[in-house]
Every structure is written in C-alpha cells, then in structure tokens.
Enzyme design. Sequence first.
Site, short mmCIF file in Angstrom:
data_model
loop_
_atom_site.label_atom_id
_atom_site.label_comp_id
_atom_site.label_asym_id
_atom_site.label_seq_id
_atom_site.Cartn_x
_atom_site.Cartn_y
_atom_site.Cartn_z
N HIS A 43 -9.25 -5.08 -0.32
CA HIS A 43 -8.48 -6.12 -1.01
C HIS A 43 -9.20 -7.46 -1.06
CE1 HIS A 43 -5.20 -3.39 -1.52
NE2 HIS A 43 -5.06 -3.20 -0.23
N GLU A 144 -0.80 4.19 6.98
CA GLU A 144 0.00 3.16 6.31
C GLU A 144 0.99 3.75 5.32
OE1 GLU A 144 -2.61 0.23 4.48
OE2 GLU A 144 -4.06 1.73 3.87
N ASP A 170 1.66 -1.83 3.48
CA ASP A 170 1.76 -0.56 2.74
C ASP A 170 2.76 0.37 3.42
OD1 ASP A 170 0.15 -0.61 0.39
OD2 ASP A 170 -1.61 -0.79 1.68
C1 3PY Z 1 -1.43 -3.33 4.89
O1 3PY Z 1 -0.64 -4.05 5.51
O2 3PY Z 1 -1.09 -2.42 4.14
C2 3PY Z 1 -2.85 -3.56 5.04
O3 3PY Z 1 -3.64 -2.79 4.55
C3 3PY Z 1 -3.28 -4.76 5.83
O4 3PY Z 1 -4.59 -5.07 5.66
MG MG Z 2 -2.85 -1.47 3.17
#
Ligand code: 3PY
Ligand code: MG
Length: 247
Positions: A43, A144, A170
């Site tokens: 990101h 995630e 995520d």
């Molecule tokens: C998230 O919170 O999804 C991340 O990838 C943090 O970097």
């Molecule tokens: Mg993420």
Amino acid sequence: MSLREALNGTKPAVGGWCVIPGSFTAELVASAGFDWVCVDVQHGLIGYQEMLAMLQAIAVVGVPSIVRVPWNDPGWIMKALDAGAGGVIVPMVNSPAEAAAAVGACRYPPDGYRSWGPTRASLGAPDYSPQLANRSVICAVMVETVAALEQLAEIVSVPGVDAVFIGPSDFALSMGFGPRTDEPEHRRVLEGVPAVCRDHGVVAGIACGSAELLARWRQAGYTMLAAPSDMVVLRRAAAEMVETLRR
Ligand code: 3PY
Ligand code: MG
C-alpha cells in the site's frame, strides 16, 4: 542484529513503517530507534527502484529491514530478498497451501523453490549460501481474513512460517465492519492470536494505527508491533502544528 534476532528477542520488537517513497525518509525512520523497519510495497507508494534505495538507506543505519510485498507473488518475494530485505511480509495468506507457497518462495531448494541470484543480499557476506539464507530470511504471512483466521492453527503449522502478521483493517472488512472498527468481537478474536502462535513457536505480529493500539496489542501478547507509518506520523504532526499555530 539480524531481523530474526530482533523478532525473537526477549522484548517485543517495535517496527517503523515506510509508505513514502525515498531513501531519506527510510533513513530517518530507521534512525528513530525502531527494532526493525518495513518498506511497504503493497500500500506504500513505493516501486522496486525506490525499495532498493530504501533498503540501502536502512542498512546504512544498521537496522533490520523487511519488505511488505504487493501480493503472495513469488517473483516479488524473490526480488525483495535478492535486494537484501531481511524478510518479507506477505499479504492475504488465506490457507496453509498459500502459506506454503509464500515460504517456498523464501527458501532455496531443498526447503523451497527460491531461484538463485542474491544480487545485493550476498554483498559483504562471503559466507552467503542457500543454507545460511534459508536460516536467516524471515517469512511473515499476513492473516487478515476470517477464512485465514479459521485456519490459523494449520497456517502456523506450515514449516518455515516464522511470523503471522495481522492486518486489522482487512480483517475488519472481512468481518463486515469498517476498516477502523473497534467492535468488541474484532478485538476479542485478534486477542486470541498470540497464544496460538506461541504454541507453535511462531512470532505474532500486527499493524498498529496508533500508540494506544500498539500498547493494547502488546498487552495481548503480540511481539512484532508495527508503529503507525511515516505518512501517518507526518500527517498527524502537520495537522497538530497547524492547529496550534491557528489557536
Ligand atoms: C490491514 O490492516 O489490513 C493491513 O494490511 C495493515 O497494514
Ligand atoms: Mg491489509
């Protein structure tokens, strides 16, 4: 100190997080005293050439580096490691098979399928060898999604997974919440992760959007704690400065 030593020390390891492209901000973050520094190519606004210069800047300061690659893509994982990253954080690893693919890209045969070509990784390391690299490179897989968390025990059982790194935003989206949720259920589930990791000798890591959240997750047993990014720190400091000046 190597990245592995930093992450397996007796104290939690707090990391700096770079999303702003450029060697100077990387050097600045690395000089702040963090235990490790991540160059975020997922990101962050960072391309391959900038990542390379940032890894060089972090190395000048002498802090262990890790790269968050854009995806679970062996090409990117190998290029980040060839450029000298101490390890990789691999986004969206949703199953033991995906974890095994990430690990395989980090390890030379017979442990994996990493291709030979440690262009920068071997600089100044006359003893660099496939065995040494396989022992030292850190493979952190991002858990995630709900699907990944349901298979956490299986994912941390994959040989060669060194760390699980939670993406709280995520994960929140995958639970049906907003990315900055503070829903008790989101918190409760994530508080259960470190124990599972500990049982398997795997480091538990998490991205922390604020110092308060970092303290919360440290209390919950996470030992690889990513501080807010250079962008977040700069944005907050700039906004506070303007607010103070306009009072
Ligand atoms: C998230 O919170 O999804 C991340 O990838 C943090 O970097
Ligand atoms: Mg993420």
